[in-house]
Design a protein around this motif. Structure first.
Motif, mmCIF file in Angstrom:
data_model
loop_
_atom_site.group_PDB
_atom_site.id
_atom_site.type_symbol
_atom_site.label_atom_id
_atom_site.label_comp_id
_atom_site.label_asym_id
_atom_site.label_seq_id
_atom_site.Cartn_x
_atom_site.Cartn_y
_atom_site.Cartn_z
ATOM 1 N N GLU A 40 0.833 -1.208 0.000
ATOM 2 C CA GLU A 40 0.000 0.000 0.000
ATOM 3 C C GLU A 40 0.867 1.257 0.000
ATOM 4 N N LYS A 43 2.476 1.698 -3.421
ATOM 5 C CA LYS A 43 1.477 2.179 -4.382
ATOM 6 C C LYS A 43 1.250 3.671 -4.192
ATOM 7 N N GLN A 44 1.121 4.087 -2.944
ATOM 8 C CA GLN A 44 0.930 5.510 -2.638
ATOM 9 C C GLN A 44 2.145 6.314 -3.111
ATOM 10 N N GLN A 47 2.148 6.747 -6.882
ATOM 11 C CA GLN A 47 1.092 7.623 -7.386
ATOM 12 C C GLN A 47 1.263 9.083 -6.934
ATOM 13 N N HIS A 48 1.906 9.268 -5.793
ATOM 14 C CA HIS A 48 2.070 10.609 -5.223
ATOM 15 C C HIS A 48 3.485 10.794 -4.680
ATOM 16 N N SER A 51 4.611 13.492 -2.137
ATOM 17 C CA SER A 51 4.164 13.421 -0.744
ATOM 18 C C SER A 51 5.227 12.871 0.199
#
Length: 53
Positions: A40, A43-44, A47-48, A51
Motif C-alpha cells: 500500500e 502504491k501511494q 502515485q504521489h 508526498s
C-alpha cells in the motif's frame, strides 16, 4: 499516472534482512499484514511521489 519504483541494491539487501528477521520473530499472519502495508505504501509512493521525502 503511476511512476515505476526502482529499488537500489542496498534497498533490496535491507528488505531481505528485514524479511529474514520477520520470518524468525513474527507469525505468518503478521508478515502478511506487513507486506500488505508495504504494498500500500509503495502504491501511494508511486502515485504521489511528491508526498514523500
Amino acid at each position: 499516472m503511476a511512476l515505476e519504483i526502482v529499488w537500489s541494491e542496498e534497498a533490496e539487501n535491507q528488505l531481505d534482512r528485514i524479511v529474514d528477521y520477520l520470518e524468525e520473530n513474527w507469525t505468518e499472519k503478521e508478515i502478511e499484514k506487513f507486506f500488505k502495508r508495504l504494498e500500500e505504501a509503495l502504491k501511494q509512493l508511486s502515485q504521489h511521489p511528491q508526498s514523500f521525502k
